[in-house]
Design an enzyme around this catalytic site. Structure first.
Site, short mmCIF file in Angstrom:
data_model
loop_
_atom_site.label_atom_id
_atom_site.label_comp_id
_atom_site.label_asym_id
_atom_site.label_seq_id
_atom_site.Cartn_x
_atom_site.Cartn_y
_atom_site.Cartn_z
N LYS B 79 0.80 -1.29 0.12
CA LYS B 79 -0.03 0.25 0.05
C LYS B 79 0.91 1.29 0.14
O LYS B 79 1.83 1.39 0.90
CB LYS B 79 -1.13 0.07 1.12
CG LYS B 79 -1.91 1.13 1.23
CD LYS B 79 -2.98 1.19 2.38
CE LYS B 79 -3.84 2.17 2.26
NZ LYS B 79 -4.89 2.29 3.45
N SER B 154 -9.74 2.22 2.74
CA SER B 154 -8.81 2.80 1.70
C SER B 154 -7.85 1.89 0.97
O SER B 154 -7.21 2.41 0.13
CB SER B 154 -8.22 4.04 2.66
OG SER B 154 -7.37 3.34 3.50
N SER B 178 -10.32 0.02 6.84
CA SER B 178 -9.47 0.34 5.45
C SER B 178 -8.89 -1.02 5.19
O SER B 178 -8.62 -1.00 3.93
CB SER B 178 -8.63 1.38 5.48
OG SER B 178 -9.43 2.44 5.44
#
Lengths: 96, 487
Positions: B79, B154, B178
């Protein structure tokens, strides 16, 4: 809970965030709606409740000693800066 | 999978060990898939072919020397919130669009030390603020099960990458759901660890008292193997917790007989989608058949977890994001007139709409005259929410319920209405406020879209969570389904 554009501009100044007048109207309407919904939490009586600021209070109860462990990394850290000269960050003149 | 490579980390580790293929070959396979398939998903912001090949060569050399571990040579997607030395770390923002971190996050260093190969950096909501991956400066990610729908957020890029088999595993971060929410919406597994388990050093801060990194994978077993490498004390993170090392895969095969599951009444909403209710009840039957007992419990303050969470998270974000000032790093506006103009215009240009909204909301909640009514109130509710969980865990081992109220929604359908978007986090945010571990595993499909089953554990109960999830996956095959577009 009704915020007007002037409230948004006040908060935006505190946050050092430039907001155009039409954006202030847009955010005032949105944040008013959000805060209206969030007002559901105000009906719960919390008079005697100690605030919980951080999960760590419950999980471990403490953090490690706050001591300096890093060396000087100025040169590396400044490689990502927008404008640097002789090890200093350059900004517009503050004093005339 | 095509070209004879298995899909899970565990199976790939067996193949690497037996010499069926090398890490260089496995890595090349994923890089080719990313080049071929990712244009339709937009899961990656940056792909690192040269770096990945070099890491794979090094991993094969490590293996040849007889020094390999189970993760040596396994590719992963990272990420773009985790700093990577010499590689762009954008956090999904224009503010950091050109910023290469001068150091590796502890998570990145630990995965690198374990011999893993970083394929690239995955797309995400800007500064991890969003539940749909639509707030990214680099464009929305598309759900591999239906590209007209969101992947969740997210960590939407990481979830889509794993679901589309563009990486076997990925890193994620979870501030209010997330990791779990995009895992649920993309039909994969994701673990949000106990606060303090995984170092936050080098993980760009959103809300520091809530942020926690964790693994995303196809199976609970893969989560355990990756989590073994991610977890552990780090003196560089003041909130990192020192505990004896634990093998999170050791208990996976242990039967669930005697496990006590609690159904929080507030999470089993009678008004929810009947198909979702039916799917969750079927999962509950699976757990009963595995020997678990089930009883109802209550989380009386669950309804206020959304407002309490958003006030706390936005307040902390407004403080954390004050570091982006156009001076030390990140975007700077052109031709600033003075210092105040430099700050306010650099920030206005560098941040997107959702980030600005949260900075404004957080600054408001912290400002003189409003602090007690909003921020202090939210912290008091945070205490009550935490106490609810503690009371529930007095009688059960794990809680079970939905991860999300719906399956993946259409791109654009909630984007203009932030409140509706926030309300989708109803089942995930309480866990972060309390600092508890939780995971989401695929529970089935509704109209061809996956939904997630969420398990929540008491502090440091990751081994039990992963055991329960692994046992569930040993009697179901939802987690093995793959999107047609990932062929």
């Amino acid at each position: 809970m009704s915020l007007i554009a002037a409230d948004i501009q006040r908060v935006a100044r505190l946050a050092r965030l430039h907001i155009e007048p039409d954006e202030a109207l847009h955010y005032a309407a949105q944040l008013s709606g959000i805060l209206d919904h969030f007002a559901t939490m105000t009906v719960i009586d919390t008079t005697a409740v100690t605030p919980l600021a951080h999960a760590i209070e419950v999980v471990s109860g403490s953090t490690r000693p706050d001591v300096v462990t890093e060396d000087d990394h100025r040169t590396e850290l400044q490689t990502g800066a927008p404008q640097v000269e002789a090890g200093y960050y350059l900004v517009p003149r503050v004093l005339e | 999978m095509d070209a004879g490579f298995p899909e899970t980390l565990w199976a790939q580790a067996q193949g690497l060990r037996s010499g069926a293929y090398s890490s260089v070959e496995l890595t090349a396979h994923y890089l080719a898939r990313i080049a071929r398939l990712d244009p339709q998903f937009n899961a990656y912001i940056t792909v690192c072919p040269d770096r990945a090949r070099a890491q794979a060569v090094a991993a094969d050399a490590t293996r040849a020397r007889g020094e390999s571990g189970i993760l040596t040579g396994i590719p992963y997607a990272n990420k773009d919130i985790f700093c990577t030395r010499g590689v762009l770390t954008t956090c999904g923002s224009r503010m950091l669009a050109n910023w290469a971190a001068p150091y590796d996050a502890t998570v990145v260093a630990r995965l690198g030390d374990a011999g893993m190969v970083m394929l690239g950096k995955t797309n995400m909501d800007e500064f991890a603020m969003g539940s749909s991956n639509e707030t990214s400066y680099f464009g929305a990610v598309r759900n591999p099960w239906d590209t007209s729908r969101v992947p969740g957020g997210s960590s939407g890029g990481s979830a889509a990458a794993v679901a589309a088999r563009l990486a076997p595993v990925a890193t994620g971060s979870d501030t209010g759901g997330s990791i779990r929410q995009p895992a649920a919406l993309c039909g994969i597994s994701g673990l949000k660890p106990t606060y303090g388990r995984v170092s936050r050093w080098g993980m760009i801060a959103f809300a520091s008292s809530l942020d926690q990194g964790g693994p995303m994978a196809l199976t609970a077993q893969d989560l355990a193997l990756m989590f073994n490498a991610m977890a552990g004390a780090d003196p560089r993170d003041a909130t990192s917790i020192a505990r004896p090392p634990e093998d999170f895969s050791a208990a996976l095969e242990r039967p669930l007989a005697g496990l006590r599951l609690g159904m929080p009444a507030e999470y089993w909403d009678a008004a929810a989608d009947p198909a979702l209710q039916a799917g969750l009840l079927a999962a509950l039957e699976n757990f009963r058949a595995l020997g678990a007992s089930v009883r109802e419990v209550s989380l009386p303050h669950a309804a206020v977890s959304i407002p309490a969470y958003y006030v706390v998270a936005c307040a902390e974000a407004s403080s954390n994001l004050s570091r982006y000032d156009g001076v030390r790093f990140g975007h700077r506006c052109a031709a600033p007139q003075d210092l105040a103009d430099l700050y306010s215009r650099s920030r206005a240009e560098g941040f997107g709409d959702e980030v600005k909204r949260r900075i404004l909301m957080g600054t408001y909640a912290l400002s003189a005259g409003y602090y007690d009514a909003w921020y202090r109130k939210a912290q008091q509710l945070r205490r009550l929410i935490q106490q609810d969980f503690t009371a529930a865990f007095a009688g059960v081992d794990l809680l079970i319920g939905p991860t999300t109220p719906t399956t993946a929604f259409a791109l654009g359908s909630k984007f203009e209405d932030p409140l509706t978007m926030y309300l989708a986090d109803v089942y995930t945010t309480g866990v972060n406020l309390a600092g508890l571990p939780a995971l989401s595993v695929p529970g089935g499909f509704i109209n061809s879209l996956p939904f997630g089953v969420q398990l929540i554990g008491n502090y440091f109960s990751e081994a039990t969570l992963l055991q329960a999830a692994h046992q569930y996956q040993s009697t179901t095959n939802w987690h093995l389904q793959r999107p047609a577009m990932a062929a």
